[in-house]
Write a protein that holds these residues in place. Structure first.
Motif, PDB file in Angstrom:
ATOM      1  N   GLY A  15       0.757  -1.188  -0.074  1.00 23.77           N
ATOM      2  CA  GLY A  15       0.082   0.047  -0.064  1.00 23.77           C
ATOM      3  C   GLY A  15       0.813   1.363  -0.049  1.00 23.77           C
ATOM      4  N   GLY A  16       2.117   1.114   0.343  1.00 23.14           N
ATOM      5  CA  GLY A  16       2.880   2.425   0.302  1.00 23.14           C
ATOM      6  C   GLY A  16       3.400   2.637  -1.083  1.00 23.14           C
ATOM      7  N   SER A  17       4.492   3.643  -0.967  1.00 22.69           N
ATOM      8  CA  SER A  17       4.897   4.506  -2.350  1.00 22.69           C
ATOM      9  C   SER A  17       6.357   4.424  -2.250  1.00 22.69           C
ATOM     10  N   LEU A  18       6.925   4.596  -3.631  1.00 23.38           N
ATOM     11  CA  LEU A  18       8.351   4.612  -3.705  1.00 23.38           C
ATOM     12  C   LEU A  18       8.555   5.409  -4.843  1.00 23.38           C
ATOM     13  N   ARG A  19       9.776   6.145  -4.977  1.00 18.92           N
ATOM     14  CA  ARG A  19       9.866   6.750  -6.225  1.00 18.92           C
ATOM     15  C   ARG A  19      11.366   6.307  -6.663  1.00 18.92           C
ATOM     16  N   LEU A  20      11.491   5.698  -7.823  1.00 17.03           N
ATOM     17  CA  LEU A  20      12.947   5.370  -8.403  1.00 17.03           C
ATOM     18  C   LEU A  20      13.046   6.524  -9.444  1.00 17.03           C
ATOM     19  N   SER A  21      14.604   6.557  -9.380  1.00 18.80           N
ATOM     20  CA  SER A  21      15.268   7.608 -10.154  1.00 18.80           C
ATOM     21  C   SER A  21      16.254   6.901 -10.956  1.00 18.80           C
ATOM     22  N   LYS A  64      -0.592  -0.378 -14.574  1.00 20.10           N
ATOM     23  CA  LYS A  64      -1.424   0.683 -15.029  1.00 20.10           C
ATOM     24  C   LYS A  64      -2.384   0.878 -13.928  1.00 20.10           C
ATOM     25  N   GLY A  65      -2.213   2.558 -13.813  1.00 19.38           N
ATOM     26  CA  GLY A  65      -3.110   3.018 -12.653  1.00 19.38           C
ATOM     27  C   GLY A  65      -2.277   3.153 -11.417  1.00 19.38           C
ATOM     28  N   SER A  84       0.439   2.208  -4.353  1.00 22.54           N
ATOM     29  CA  SER A  84      -0.339   1.213  -4.027  1.00 22.54           C
ATOM     30  C   SER A  84       0.393  -0.129  -4.280  1.00 22.54           C
ATOM     31  N   LEU A  85       1.762   0.115  -3.781  1.00 17.67           N
ATOM     32  CA  LEU A  85       2.631  -1.316  -3.861  1.00 17.67           C
ATOM     33  C   LEU A  85       2.108  -2.344  -3.500  1.00 17.67           C
ATOM     34  N   LYS A  86       2.321  -3.400  -4.200  1.00 16.94           N
ATOM     35  CA  LYS A  86       1.796  -5.070  -3.569  1.00 16.94           C
ATOM     36  C   LYS A  86       2.972  -5.804  -3.543  1.00 16.94           C
ATOM     37  N   PRO A  87       2.926  -6.904  -2.632  1.00 13.99           N
ATOM     38  CA  PRO A  87       3.924  -7.755  -2.546  1.00 13.99           C
ATOM     39  C   PRO A  87       4.583  -8.253  -3.914  1.00 13.99           C
ATOM     40  N   THR A 107      17.926  -1.585  -9.181  1.00 13.05           N
ATOM     41  CA  THR A 107      17.536  -1.149  -7.782  1.00 13.05           C
ATOM     42  C   THR A 107      16.726  -1.935  -7.093  1.00 13.05           C
ATOM     43  N   GLN A 108      16.861  -2.544  -5.788  1.00 11.39           N
ATOM     44  CA  GLN A 108      15.981  -3.366  -5.218  1.00 11.39           C
ATOM     45  C   GLN A 108      14.607  -2.763  -4.535  1.00 11.39           C
ATOM     46  N   VAL A 109      13.581  -3.357  -4.881  1.00  9.10           N
ATOM     47  CA  VAL A 109      12.193  -3.194  -4.369  1.00  9.10           C
ATOM     48  C   VAL A 109      11.704  -4.185  -3.517  1.00  9.10           C
ATOM     49  N   THR A 110      11.462  -3.940  -2.389  1.00  9.10           N
ATOM     50  CA  THR A 110      10.892  -5.090  -1.555  1.00  9.10           C
ATOM     51  C   THR A 110       9.795  -4.569  -1.003  1.00  9.10           C
ATOM     52  N   VAL A 111       8.630  -5.073  -1.290  1.00  6.57           N
ATOM     53  CA  VAL A 111       7.275  -4.926  -0.577  1.00  6.57           C
ATOM     54  C   VAL A 111       6.717  -6.001   0.438  1.00  6.57           C
ATOM     55  N   SER A 112       6.619  -5.656   1.659  1.00  2.34           N
ATOM     56  CA  SER A 112       6.117  -6.597   2.818  1.00  2.34           C
ATOM     57  C   SER A 112       4.763  -6.618   2.610  1.00  2.34           C
ATOM     58  N   SER A 113       4.122  -7.635   3.161  1.00  2.15           N
ATOM     59  CA  SER A 113       2.627  -7.790   3.295  1.00  2.15           C
ATOM     60  C   SER A 113       2.296  -7.593   4.574  1.00  2.15           C
TER      61      SER A 113
END
Length: 113
Positions: A15-21, A64-65, A84-87, A107-113
């Motif tokens: 449910g969180g957010s990140l911005r990659l550059s 998308k979205g 709205s990140l998902k695992p 770059t590593q993105v990890t989304v925890s549930s």
């Protein structure tokens, strides 16, 4: 030739957010279509989003979205805003300039549930 360096990954709750550059150097950034791909453990690298030099965008159905790709030619940088990140978004995210054959290191993105 264009060199690409990604940043902005990390650990975030669902449910969180990140911005990659993705910072580019070594060539005329503004002429390139730029894209983001990702690769989850044990899976093939998959397409995420594209932005053309004319700022047209395209997205994989899975994001998308929720994700937004953008670019700042004055800063030679392309961004990926992920909301709205998902695992299942957990992966190494790569920036690429396809026509130049250039890829960043990821770059590593990890989304925890």
């Amino acid at each position: 030739q264009v060199q690409l360096v990604e940043s902005g990954g990390g650990l975030v709750q669902a449910g969180g957010s990140l911005r990659l550059s993705c910072a580019a150097s070594g060539s005329i950034f503004s002429i390139y279509t730029m894209a983001w791909y990702r690769q989850a453990p044990g899976k093939q690298r998959e397409y995420v989003a594209t932005i053309t030099r004319g700022f047209s965008t395209n997205y994989a159905d899975s994001v998308k979205g929720r994700f937004t790709i953008s670019r700042d030619n004055a800063k030679n940088t392309v961004y990926l805003q992920m909301n709205s990140l998902k695992p299942e978004d957990t992966a190494v995210y790569y920036c690429t300039a396809p026509s130049a054959g250039s890829w960043g290191q990821g770059t590593q993105v990890t989304v925890s549930s």
